[in-house]
Structure formats: structure tokens, C-alpha cells
Design a protein around this motif. Structure first.
Motif, PDB file in Angstrom:
ATOM      1  N   ARG A  55       7.960 -19.635  50.564  1.00  9.52           N
ATOM      2  CA  ARG A  55       8.788 -18.525  51.022  1.00  9.52           C
ATOM      3  C   ARG A  55       7.961 -17.504  51.809  1.00  9.52           C
ATOM      4  O   ARG A  55       8.507 -16.736  52.599  1.00  9.52           O
ATOM      5  CB  ARG A  55       9.476 -17.856  49.827  1.00  9.52           C
ATOM      6  CG  ARG A  55      10.290 -18.845  48.993  1.00  9.52           C
ATOM      7  CD  ARG A  55      11.220 -18.153  48.025  1.00  9.52           C
ATOM      8  NE  ARG A  55      10.506 -17.351  47.029  1.00  9.52           N
ATOM      9  CZ  ARG A  55      11.116 -16.654  46.083  1.00  9.52           C
ATOM     10  NH1 ARG A  55      12.439 -16.623  46.018  1.00  9.52           N
ATOM     11  NH2 ARG A  55      10.427 -15.967  45.197  1.00  9.52           N
ATOM     12  N   HIS A  64      20.435 -10.816  37.065  1.00  6.91           N
ATOM     13  CA  HIS A  64      19.348 -10.485  36.155  1.00  6.91           C
ATOM     14  C   HIS A  64      18.805  -9.102  36.478  1.00  6.91           C
ATOM     15  O   HIS A  64      19.035  -8.584  37.564  1.00  6.91           O
ATOM     16  CB  HIS A  64      18.225 -11.530  36.259  1.00  6.91           C
ATOM     17  CG  HIS A  64      17.930 -11.917  37.692  1.00  6.91           C
ATOM     18  ND1 HIS A  64      18.468 -13.053  38.282  1.00  6.91           N
ATOM     19  CD2 HIS A  64      17.203 -11.320  38.670  1.00  6.91           C
ATOM     20  CE1 HIS A  64      18.083 -13.132  39.548  1.00  6.91           C
ATOM     21  NE2 HIS A  64      17.314 -12.086  39.818  1.00  6.91           N
ATOM     22  N   ASP A 119       8.959 -10.260  41.844  1.00  8.11           N
ATOM     23  CA  ASP A 119       9.689 -11.102  42.789  1.00  8.11           C
ATOM     24  C   ASP A 119      10.165 -10.246  43.965  1.00  8.11           C
ATOM     25  O   ASP A 119      11.309 -10.353  44.418  1.00  8.11           O
ATOM     26  CB  ASP A 119      10.860 -11.792  42.070  1.00  8.11           C
ATOM     27  CG  ASP A 119      11.562 -12.826  42.950  1.00  8.11           C
ATOM     28  OD1 ASP A 119      10.930 -13.315  43.911  1.00  8.11           O
ATOM     29  OD2 ASP A 119      12.737 -13.134  42.678  1.00  8.11           O
ATOM     30  N   ASP A 131      13.824 -16.608  52.045  1.00  5.09           N
ATOM     31  CA  ASP A 131      13.466 -17.669  51.092  1.00  5.09           C
ATOM     32  C   ASP A 131      13.177 -19.004  51.777  1.00  5.09           C
ATOM     33  O   ASP A 131      12.897 -19.999  51.105  1.00  5.09           O
ATOM     34  CB  ASP A 131      14.623 -17.912  50.108  1.00  5.09           C
ATOM     35  CG  ASP A 131      14.868 -16.742  49.183  1.00  5.09           C
ATOM     36  OD1 ASP A 131      13.914 -16.006  48.879  1.00  5.09           O
ATOM     37  OD2 ASP A 131      16.028 -16.567  48.754  1.00  5.09           O
ATOM     38  N   ASP A 175      23.268 -11.338  45.308  1.00 10.49           N
ATOM     39  CA  ASP A 175      22.232 -12.327  45.035  1.00 10.49           C
ATOM     40  C   ASP A 175      22.726 -13.371  44.015  1.00 10.49           C
ATOM     41  O   ASP A 175      23.341 -12.992  43.006  1.00 10.49           O
ATOM     42  CB  ASP A 175      21.015 -11.577  44.461  1.00 10.49           C
ATOM     43  CG  ASP A 175      19.785 -12.447  44.347  1.00 10.49           C
ATOM     44  OD1 ASP A 175      19.357 -12.999  45.371  1.00 10.49           O
ATOM     45  OD2 ASP A 175      19.241 -12.565  43.223  1.00 10.49           O
ATOM     46  N   GLU A 208       6.900 -17.755  43.323  1.00 10.36           N
ATOM     47  CA  GLU A 208       7.301 -19.168  43.290  1.00 10.36           C
ATOM     48  C   GLU A 208       6.161 -20.041  43.826  1.00 10.36           C
ATOM     49  O   GLU A 208       5.819 -21.071  43.249  1.00 10.36           O
ATOM     50  CB  GLU A 208       8.556 -19.376  44.136  1.00 10.36           C
ATOM     51  CG  GLU A 208       9.061 -20.803  44.069  1.00 10.36           C
ATOM     52  CD  GLU A 208      10.164 -21.094  45.088  1.00 10.36           C
ATOM     53  OE1 GLU A 208      11.143 -21.748  44.711  1.00 10.36           O
ATOM     54  OE2 GLU A 208      10.050 -20.699  46.266  1.00 10.36           O
TER      55      GLU A 208
HETATM   56  O1  TEU Z   1      17.360 -16.631  45.740  1.00 10.45           O
HETATM   57  C1  TEU Z   1      18.025 -17.615  45.034  1.00 10.45           C
HETATM   58  C2  TEU Z   1      17.443 -18.984  44.998  1.00 10.45           C
HETATM   59  O2  TEU Z   1      17.722 -19.720  44.091  1.00 10.45           O
HETATM   60  C3  TEU Z   1      16.554 -19.507  46.036  1.00 10.45           C
HETATM   61  O3  TEU Z   1      16.758 -19.194  47.316  1.00 10.45           O
HETATM   62  C4  TEU Z   1      15.139 -19.429  45.570  1.00 10.45           C
HETATM   63  O4  TEU Z   1      14.407 -18.429  46.178  1.00 10.45           O
HETATM   64  C5  TEU Z   1      14.419 -20.726  45.854  1.00 10.45           C
HETATM   65  O5  TEU Z   1      15.273 -21.660  46.315  1.00 10.45           O
HETATM   66  C6  TEU Z   1      13.802 -21.251  44.588  1.00 10.45           C
HETATM   67  O6  TEU Z   1      13.317 -22.541  44.872  1.00 10.45           O
HETATM   68  C7  TEU Z   1      17.643 -15.299  45.481  1.00 10.45           C
HETATM   69  C8  TEU Z   1      16.810 -14.418  46.383  1.00 10.45           C
HETATM   70  O7  TEU Z   1      17.181 -14.635  47.709  1.00 10.45           O
HETATM   71  C9  TEU Z   1      15.368 -14.680  46.093  1.00 10.45           C
HETATM   72  O8  TEU Z   1      14.511 -14.014  46.967  1.00 10.45           O
HETATM   73  C10 TEU Z   1      15.105 -14.296  44.674  1.00 10.45           C
HETATM   74  O9  TEU Z   1      13.809 -14.650  44.312  1.00 10.45           O
HETATM   75  C11 TEU Z   1      16.081 -14.978  43.704  1.00 10.45           C
HETATM   76  O10 TEU Z   1      17.424 -14.934  44.147  1.00 10.45           O
HETATM   77  C12 TEU Z   1      16.049 -14.295  42.377  1.00 10.45           C
HETATM   78  O11 TEU Z   1      16.653 -13.036  42.442  1.00 10.45           O
END
Ligand code: TEU
Length: 546
Positions: free
Chosen positions: A408, A100, A57, A323, A196, A381
């Protein structure tokens, strides 16, 4: 309060600038572009994670919180970056991913080896029956949120990818580890932190979601959130007077954010909330398209602005991040009105009450990638949802169209520096291919144009630095029922600043008592303040009266 005049620039380091010919952005690449950022005028850079990670990720699966991934560079490179940034009046914000870890992190590996101490760092539950997970929660990246480990006959929770195991924050050792990590980076001179999905660390319970939704009501804004944030503040960044912190809040509420980012709550300086970026989700579903619902957009922005103001709490202001699809393709018009809508979106967000964030490339109007084949995507994703939607029976063409709008990777394509191959990001094939628009939309072209989107951002940033009304003025919504215009006033002592924004490609009329105002900035050359005004396509006007 030091945050008032700040504007933060977000760098997605993997895509910013490659310096060593591996198709992957790096710290030295960033150093070579600091003059550009100084010229823009920003005073903070938020970096997405550059630490050791298997990159399932893109760095949000952390395998070592204290070491740079060698693909980005070394600690010496970072020290040089920090020094060079400081010289230009720029501070650094790092991304702390504490909900996590990667399953390749030493803690998880030791947990798998049966070390009780580390097993207790994560969330394990028995299945409901053989082969049946503990509950029906869904991972944010598709599929069930639990993974079975035969050795223990138990399942671990992963709200994100299966390689991102959720930490158990009820365990004081976990909280201490996280504070130690923040303190490690503080000692390296980092005083800005972005946390995050920090409102997911306290879970309510582990029951089935009765609505068969993804379970978020059981793991969002949980019962000990505020306690954990106050503790982290006390044991780490809160010890620096000049810190800047922002929490990424998933599906949150104003009530909770009033605490997370309240002036006296000793939690964080500000929050990212996302409600305004779901106004083109049909039925609140990310993978179902609809046109932007402009009235919802307006109402949500007003609701959060006024709600946070009444709570004496602070918002982060943004349209873009790594994102989200590109705002100019989403809320503007990236073809006929590229420049106009890029500037309008900038003004609309920068004059609000809070701290603005600019995502790399936004300042030159970078657009969505418009990829046409699934092989062009890298994001976990996107590739997961592609399979899920095909399995549901959607035609491939439609699925690809959905990804063009929502993936994304639209945000993650390489920064567009010039019109050479790969937009000047790298002279070898990048990890993710460039958007075709680099041929015309790039920094080199931008800097030749005194009327560019970039030049407009420079002016907005300068206004924030110089004008107390932009920094501290109270927000008052205007023209709340207007179906095309987002308008508001900021007031500070006797000063009044009004920002009006036409979000559509047609002319529209407004009636506001503006006769004794002067125009400070706009995206058409000849606007005159009057009590009745016609706004042209995507027109923005910032007016001022003392
Ligand atoms: O993102 C959190 C999150 O829930 C969303 O922005 C997600 O990427 C998307 O909506 C899912 O549909 C954060 C970070 O910004 C993202 O890049 C990471 O993948 C995620 O946490 C996990 O650490």
C-alpha cells in the motif's frame, strides 16, 4: 440527481503537501494547492482521516472522531479549507471509520476499565480453551483476529490491526454514536462521506471458517447491513438533500450492492468494489503474484457495469486509492508508454457509467515506489506480511519484489510537485520517502506540457460535466471476446459514445461500425474512425455520433 456530473479527487493528507516543515502533510498545505485542483476541474475532495489517531494504520485507527490530529492542523484551518474550497466550486468528503476504533479511543479504554456500557460497544468472546482464540478467523493484516484480555478472560475481535477493535453494531448505542459523529461533521458543513469497510459491520456468526480461510463469509454483507445503512441514512446524512456518500465494500456481491447503492434503497449513493483489482492475484491471494489477467479484468468491469445498471444502482469508478499499487505500474507501462498508458487508463475508467475517483498523483502518472529495502516501508500491513512471508521460507529478495508490486505504500509516497528534494512535498525528511520518479514525473513538468496526462484528465472531466451521454448514458459492452481491447458504448437518446482501449504494448486490430463517428479524444494525434482500425500501443479513442 446531483452526483451525475461529479468527479471526486482523493487526497491522502499525510502525503499531499507539508506546510510547516515536519515532513507530514497538513490542511494548510492542501489550501495552498486548491488552485491546482480547480484547474484540474474536480468538484469533490475525499480526505482520508485527519482526526486523532495513534497512526498504527494511518488514521484508520481512530482515537477521537471529532478532533483533528494537531499534525494536520486545527478546526480553524479546516474552516478556512472548506471556505476556500467552496469558492472554487469544490465540496468536501470525509472518511468515517465505523467498523472499529483504535484501542486508544476513550470507549475502548473505558471498556478496559470495566465499564459495562462501553464494554458492550465491542465484540468479546470466550476462548475455545485456555490460550485458544474463539475461532480461526484471520486479521486482514495477518495473524489471528482475536486478542486476549486477561482481566475479563475474554478476547476482543479485530478484523484489522490488534489496535483496531471491532464495534458491535447490534448495540443501538453504537449506532447512535456513529450517527452523532456524522451529524457533528454535517454541522461543520461536510456533506460528503466515505464509509470505511462498511459492509463488515454486521456479522453473521462467530463460528470457525471450515475452509480455514480468513472467515470473511461470516462477517461480510451480514444479515442486518441494509437495515443499519438505512437507519444511518435516516438519522444523519439522508437529511441533507445534497449529500454524496460512498461505501467501501470488501469482497461483496452485485446483489448486495444493488441495495447499498440502489436508486430507491435509501442507503448510499454509490459503492467501491474491488473485484477488478484482484485480477493479478494468483489464486485470489494478494501476496501471490501473477500477470494481469486481462480477460478477467474486462469481464469483471462489464459484469459490474451491466449488473449495477440493471439494478438501477450506481458504481464508484476507480483504478487507484491509498490501498492499491499505482495503476500505471500495474495495468499500464510506466516506462516506454508512460504517457500513452496513463491516458488510456484514464479514458477507460472515466467514460464508464458511475462516478470517477482520481487518487492524488494519478493525474500526472505517478508510479509505484520501487523501494528496495524493508526499512523504507511504513505500512503496518506491509511490515507484517514481510515477516509472515519470510517465516514461510520465501527468500528476502522475493518478498521485497512482492512488496514492490503490492504494498500500500506504493500509493502513499509524497505527492510529486517538482524536482526539488522530496518532490516539493516538504523541505525536511518526509514520514515516508518519495518515489525516485519525482525527478521527472511531477506537477511542475506536467503543467508545462499541453499534451500531458493531466491535460487529458482535464478534458475527460469537462466531458462528464458537459455531456449527458457520459453522465447518464446506458452502458453496452463491445468486442467482448477481443483479447487486447476493452471497448464499450454509452447511449443516450440518439447519441452514441464509444470508448476503445488497447491494454497492450503491441498494435491490435478492431472491427466496429465507426465510419460515421467523429473522434472526440484520443492519445495519438491522427486516428481516423473507420470500420476497421489499428490501435497502437495503449491507444485509446473516444468516438461520438449524434
Ligand atoms: O481498507 C479495507 C480493506 O480491507 C483493504 O483495502 C485493505 O487495506 C487491504 O486490502 C488488506 O489487504 C480500509 C481502508 O481503506 C484501509 O486503509 C484501512 O487500513 C482499513 O480499511 C481498515 O480501516
Amino acid at each position: 440527481m446531483s452526483k451525475l456530473d461529479k468527479v471526486v479527487y482523493q487526497i491522502y493528507p499525510k502525503s499531499f503537501q507539508d506546510s510547516n516543515h515536519d515532513g507530514w502533510g497538513d490542511i494548510k498545505g492542501v489550501i495552498s494547492r486548491l488552485d491546482y485542483l480547480q484547474e484540474l476541474g474536480i468538484n469533490y475532495i475525499w480526505f482520508n482521516p485527519m482526526i486523532v489517531s495513534p497512526q498504527k494504520d494511518n488514521g484508520y485507527d481512530v482515537a477521537d472522531y471529532r478532533q483533528f490530529d494537531p499534525r494536520y492542523g486545527t478546526m480553524e484551518d479546516f474552516e478556512e479549507l472548506a471556505r476556500e474550497a467552496k469558492k472554487r466550486g469544490i465540496d468536501i468528503m470525509f472518511d468515517m471509520v465505523f467498523n472499529h476504533t483504535s484501542t486508544e479511543h476513550e470507549w475502548f479504554q473505558r471498556a478496559l476499565n470495566g465499564e459495562e456500557k462501553y464494554k458492550n460497544y465491542y465484540i468479546w468472546k470466550k476462548g475455545k480453551a485456555p490460550g485458544v482464540p474463539p475461532n480461526n478467523w484471520e486479521s486482514k493484516f495477518a495473524g489471528n483476529a482475536w486478542e486476549y484480555v486477561e482481566k475479563f478472560d475474554e478476547w476482543y475481535l479485530h478484523l484489522f490491526d490488534v489496535s483496531q477493535a471491532d464495534l458491535d453494531w447490534t448495540n443501538p448505542d453504537v449506532r447512535k454514536e456513529c450517527a452523532d459523529i456524522v451529524n457533528y461533521w454535517r454541522e461543520k458543513g461536510v456533506h460528503g462521506f466515505r464509509f470505511d469497510v462498511i459492509n463488515l459491520i454486521s456479522k453473521w456468526s462467530y463460528e470457525d471458517d471450515p475452509n480455514n480461510y480468513d472467515g470473511r463469509q461470516f462477517y461480510t454483507d451480514g444479515p442486518r447491513e441494509h437495515e443499519y445503512l438505512k437507519e444511518l441514512n435516516r438519522t444523519s446524512f439522508g437529511q441533507d438533500e445534497d449529500h454524496l456518500t460512498v461505501g467501501e465494500m470488501s469482497s461483496t456481491t452485485i446483489e448486495n450492492c444493488a441495495g447499498y447503492a440502489g436508486a430507491d434503497s435509501n442507503e448510499l449513493d454509490m459503492v467501491f468494489s474491488f473485484h477488478h483489482l484482484k485480477v493479478d492475484y494468483k489464486n485470489q491471494m494478494k501476496w501471490e503474484l501473477q500477470d494481469v489477467d486481462f480477460m478477467s479484468l474486462k469481464n469483471l468491469l462489464f459484469k459490474w457495469q451491466v449488473g449495477m445498471q440493471e439494478a438501477n444502482a450506481w458504481n464508484a469508478l476507480f483504478w487507484n486509492c491509498h490501498d492499491q499499487p499505482r495503476s500505471i505500474s500495474r495495468f499500464g507501462n510506466d516506462k516506454e508508454y508512460h504517457k500513452e498508458s496513463g491516458k488510456m487508463l484514464a479514458a477507460a475508467i472515466h467514460m464508464l457509467r458511475g462516478t470517477p475517483y482520481i487518487y492524488q498523483g494519478e493525474e500526472i502518472g505517478m508510479t509505484n515506489a520501487y523501494f528496495t529495502d524493508i526499512s523504507q516501508y511504513v505500512d503496518v500491513e506491509s511490515t507484517n506480511i514481510y515477516k509472515v512471508l519470510l517465516d514461510k521460507g520465501l527468500p528476502e529478495e522475493e518478498v521485497l519484489h512482492i512488496l514492490q508490486e503490492r504494498s500500500r505504500d506504493n500509493a502513499r509516497t509524497p505527492m510529486q510537485w517538482d524536482d526539488s528534494e522530496n518532490g516539493g512535498f516538504s523541505d525536511v525528511k518526509p514520514w515516508l520517502q518519495s518515489a525516485d520518479s519525482y525527478r521527472t514525473i511531477n506537477v511542475k513538468n506536467t503543467l508545462k506540457d499541453p499534451d500531458s496526462i493531466f491535460a487529458f484528465y482535464q478534458k475527460l472531466i469537462r466531458m462528464r460535466k458537459e455531456m449527458p451521454v457520459v453522465q447518464e448514458g446506458i452502458i453496452v459492452p463491445l468486442l467482448e471476446d477481443h483479447e487486447k481491447v476493452f471497448a464499450y458504448e454509452r447511449k443516450y437518446n440518439d447519441e452514441s459514445l464509444i470508448c476503445v482501449n488497447n491494454f497492450f504494448a503491441e498494435n491490435t486490430e478492431i472491427d466496429l461500425d465507426l465510419a460515421d463517428y467523429e473522434v472526440l479524444l484520443g492519445n495519438y494525434p491522427d486516428q481516423k474512425p473507420a470500420s476497421h482500425m489499428t490501435l497502437r500501443p495503449y491507444e485509446t479513442v473516444i468516438l461520438y455520433r449524434k
